[in-house]
Design an enzyme around this catalytic site. Sequence first.
Site, PDB file in Angstrom:
ATOM      1  N   ARG B 276       0.879  -1.171   0.000  1.00  0.00           N
ATOM      2  CA  ARG B 276       0.000   0.000   0.000  1.00  0.00           C
ATOM      3  C   ARG B 276       0.914   1.218   0.000  1.00  0.00           C
ATOM      4  O   ARG B 276       1.474   1.566   1.032  1.00  0.00           O
ATOM      5  CB  ARG B 276      -0.864  -0.053   1.264  1.00  0.00           C
ATOM      6  CG  ARG B 276      -1.993   0.934   1.315  1.00  0.00           C
ATOM      7  CD  ARG B 276      -2.560   0.986   2.725  1.00  0.00           C
ATOM      8  NE  ARG B 276      -1.721   1.791   3.601  1.00  0.00           N
ATOM      9  CZ  ARG B 276      -1.594   1.629   4.906  1.00  0.00           C
ATOM     10  NH1 ARG B 276      -2.249   0.671   5.521  1.00  0.00           N
ATOM     11  NH2 ARG B 276      -0.823   2.411   5.621  1.00  0.00           N
ATOM     12  N   HIS B 280      -3.534   4.312   4.700  1.00  0.00           N
ATOM     13  CA  HIS B 280      -4.653   3.368   4.806  1.00  0.00           C
ATOM     14  C   HIS B 280      -5.908   4.019   4.247  1.00  0.00           C
ATOM     15  O   HIS B 280      -6.604   3.477   3.407  1.00  0.00           O
ATOM     16  CB  HIS B 280      -4.863   2.963   6.260  1.00  0.00           C
ATOM     17  CG  HIS B 280      -6.197   2.349   6.523  1.00  0.00           C
ATOM     18  ND1 HIS B 280      -6.583   1.141   5.979  1.00  0.00           N
ATOM     19  CD2 HIS B 280      -7.254   2.790   7.250  1.00  0.00           C
ATOM     20  CE1 HIS B 280      -7.824   0.868   6.368  1.00  0.00           C
ATOM     21  NE2 HIS B 280      -8.253   1.849   7.124  1.00  0.00           N
ATOM     22  N   TYR B 289       4.390   5.697  11.273  1.00  0.00           N
ATOM     23  CA  TYR B 289       4.689   4.304  11.626  1.00  0.00           C
ATOM     24  C   TYR B 289       5.565   3.557  10.627  1.00  0.00           C
ATOM     25  O   TYR B 289       5.943   2.431  10.890  1.00  0.00           O
ATOM     26  CB  TYR B 289       3.392   3.524  11.879  1.00  0.00           C
ATOM     27  CG  TYR B 289       2.349   3.599  10.769  1.00  0.00           C
ATOM     28  CD1 TYR B 289       2.458   2.782   9.652  1.00  0.00           C
ATOM     29  CD2 TYR B 289       1.263   4.464  10.861  1.00  0.00           C
ATOM     30  CE1 TYR B 289       1.516   2.838   8.637  1.00  0.00           C
ATOM     31  CE2 TYR B 289       0.309   4.533   9.848  1.00  0.00           C
ATOM     32  CZ  TYR B 289       0.434   3.722   8.738  1.00  0.00           C
ATOM     33  OH  TYR B 289      -0.502   3.783   7.746  1.00  0.00           O
TER      34      TYR B 289
END
Lengths: 326, 383
Positions: B276, B280, B289
């Site tokens: 990805r 998100h 992160y």
Amino acid sequence: MSTESMTLARALNQSLRKALEDDPQVLVMGEDVGRLGGVFRVTEGLQKDFSEERVMDSPLAESGIVGTAIGLALNGYRPVVEIQFDGFVFPAYDQIVTQLAKVHARSRGMLTMPVVIRIPYGGGIGAVEHHSDSPEALFAHVAGLRVVSPSNAADAYWMLQQAIRSDDPVIFFEPKRRYWDTAEVDRAVPPVDLHRADVVRRGTDVTLVAYGPMVKVCLEAAEAAAEEGRSLEVIDLRSVSPVDFDTVQASVERTRRLVVVHEAPVFFGAGAEIAARITTRCFYHLEAPVLRVGGYHAPYPPARLEEEYLPGLDRVLDAVDRSLGY
Amino acid sequence: MTVPGTERSHAPDLSRVLSAFSSRAEEPPGPIQLLTPEGTLVHHPDDTPGYDPLRLRAFYRDMVMARSIDTEATALQRQGELGLWPPLAGQEAAQIGSAHALRADDYAFPSYREHGVAWCRGVDPVDVVRLYRGVTNGGWDPREKNFHLYTLVVGSHALHATGYAMGLAKRGSGAAAIAYFGDGATSEGDVAEAFTFAAVHDAPVVFFCQNNQWAISEPVERQLRGPLYRRAAGFGFPGVQVDGNDVLAVHAVTEAALEHARTGNGPFFIEASTYRMGAHTTSDDPTRYRRAAELDEWRAKDPIDRVRTHLAEAGHATQEFFDDVATEGAELALRIRRQVRTMPDPDRTEVFGHVYADGHPLVDEERAQFAAYQASFADQEVK
């Protein structure tokens, strides 16, 4: 004659048989519904007569049972799902509330979910933990679901027929302690609407509203009260979503007093909604606040205590006394 | 008194048992790959399953369209036109390759990021965007496209796909279902239950997992002790790992998996390793992160670049082709933009629409109350 005497469990069995005969899209699925015929024998003989393709023993996974039933319904089937006991429905609660109840709305009417979820519910049979709960309010609160509960064999037969024909998901609560009660079932007479309440005893002093297992208790209470010169009207609600408020209202406008009775805990139970709505509708008719009789705000107790926990005839009559005392 | 078998001398040496077991286990063979990130074929074209320049150009076109839809929708969200958008960037090969393997009579159950699959199933991207604008909770007719509505609760639809596939088998339809979900979903009980039901019913369903390495902020190591594809073996059906950024490999593997399912061999699990590249959703900030270097690593494995390089170097596409596809992508984006910005809000009474198929007195009552309440304001304005 088309009238036949049978137990409530047998009436359900006959109703499933009829549905399987009438519509090839009807499927029966659940744990132990096949060879065993279900733990209460409601599906007895169905797999033998209708094949394992249509009467399916499911893996032991309630979310999976309801989730695959949704997929089967999307593919044109009409699954009738059995959850073995009331306390076992919660692994499937997500699929029921989040998915099943909403498919029709989120597809803007393009998809329907003709799924029936049969759940034996309630106490009174001396069962172990998680086998005596009454979680109907947790389903009635959810838009998109229909929630019904028959109190006798004739209604069990017909209401299950109607539930299976409904294009909406129906949560079908079966009063397990009445499975072995016998009544006359007339399989020729067209039934009343699935969601219409039934005045099962006429009276003038107080209206009792109950459904499922508590209808019998209320009828017994009315009989006992009659010996003391009190005339109680008993309404079998039959449906918890929708509720037939018109029938209850008409009764309360005559008796001016209402007591709602269910096994489920009183707090946030079906009785709360009925009390609120009937108070609004009948404010100038009521002589007393609407009273509720039901379970306590405590986990269902061990079987040795259930007689104390379950509302019985005396607790119903106590509420009647309090209502008349206003 | 000694319980038999507990004396020290007779106790089984657990570490020896375990090491004997692990030495017997085969090493993971690595993901199936047909087209490298550098755009070269792993095998000779004649030995490359399904290799066809015409088809590869179609894959390229659809991947560019998917990215174009995604880029535009992300921009629309940033400009306040959409409430949310889950970007698919980086997962084009996994989606386009698998969707091209589907027949019209197969039925796909998407998660919420399958914009590329939606495109291949003929769902208008405007209808997908409609959902994220907050106009509808659906968006298209699932039966018309054999493409179910997006499922936002992770993993729930794996069961719907399985049930649907059980129905396909009952009718002997010869079609299959496919369920799209991510690495995070494999932790959900519903996915495990779907594997169980599919296996014991021999349901013709392909479980297509886009392992994009991240479930919002949680790396795949938080979801499982890999490798993921091996999970299928425990349920009794085949599982393979494919390079999810290799459209040729994804297509070939999905085609084989669907054929396996359609011909009565039961379910099949595909782990498509992909990435990805974006957040998100537009509400997320991946810089909190994950390392920038990781993104760079995967950028070098971009699913679209490798096809473009291959097509150009093999002489299977001209500059004019690439320009035409780019123009088509820009035009699609413009159409989406125009239609979204002029998209009307739903009618107020839509709240009460389709709650029940057979009607419900409470809904009728509340609809009437709502209408009367709204009308009361109109009266005041007239006065």
